[in-house]
Design a protein around this motif. Sequence first.
Motif, PDB file in Angstrom:
ATOM      1  N   ASP A   4       0.803  -0.983  -0.006  1.00 42.66           N
ATOM      2  CA  ASP A   4      -0.095  -0.345  -0.012  1.00 42.66           C
ATOM      3  C   ASP A   4       0.670   1.197   0.225  1.00 42.66           C
ATOM      4  N   ARG A  93      -6.364   2.193   3.305  1.00 45.53           N
ATOM      5  CA  ARG A  93      -4.767   1.985   2.707  1.00 45.53           C
ATOM      6  C   ARG A  93      -4.798   1.225   1.096  1.00 45.53           C
ATOM      7  N   HIS A  95      -3.165   0.639  -3.169  1.00 45.29           N
ATOM      8  CA  HIS A  95      -1.835   0.943  -4.057  1.00 45.29           C
ATOM      9  C   HIS A  95      -2.193   1.449  -5.159  1.00 45.29           C
TER      10      HIS A  95
END
Length: 163
Positions: A4, A93, A95
């Motif tokens: 993340d 969170r 990516h």
Amino acid sequence: MTPDNATLVERIELDPTLVIFRIRPDVIPAPGEPWFLPGQYVTIGASKIQRAYSIASEPEERRWLEFYIRFAREPATVSPLTHLLFTMPVGARLHLGDKVAGRFTLERTVAAGDTRVKLLVAAGTGLAPFVSMVRHAKRAEDAAALSRLVVLHGVSHPHELAY
């Protein structure tokens, strides 16, 4: 599994199936450094699922990257990312891909100095790259360039007209 490296900082719910997501990467280029060109995309990922989305914000915006995303009611895959994104609360969170990509940009498709009107035709969330292009011209206070961009946006229902 990808780490993340970004935070969901805002979600603007237009209706239960249409959301503007604002995601802040942990690392943002300094003002003046290149980030992306209007019309490009980046991958968003959560729980090992990744998908590319066009960026709706302009490159000069350094608070977040903005994405215009529809919930996949009938997904093409068994693990649709929208099913994860739409349940994420602000502060979650996720990516963002390291590489911003895409050749669907005015800089790469129209010759420099081209004074013709550009008709930008989009349906649904396909509007996102054009939002980035218009915002970029507006922020640059390039009235001539802005006056040569015409956006035609088609949707099924009036409430889907987001921008």
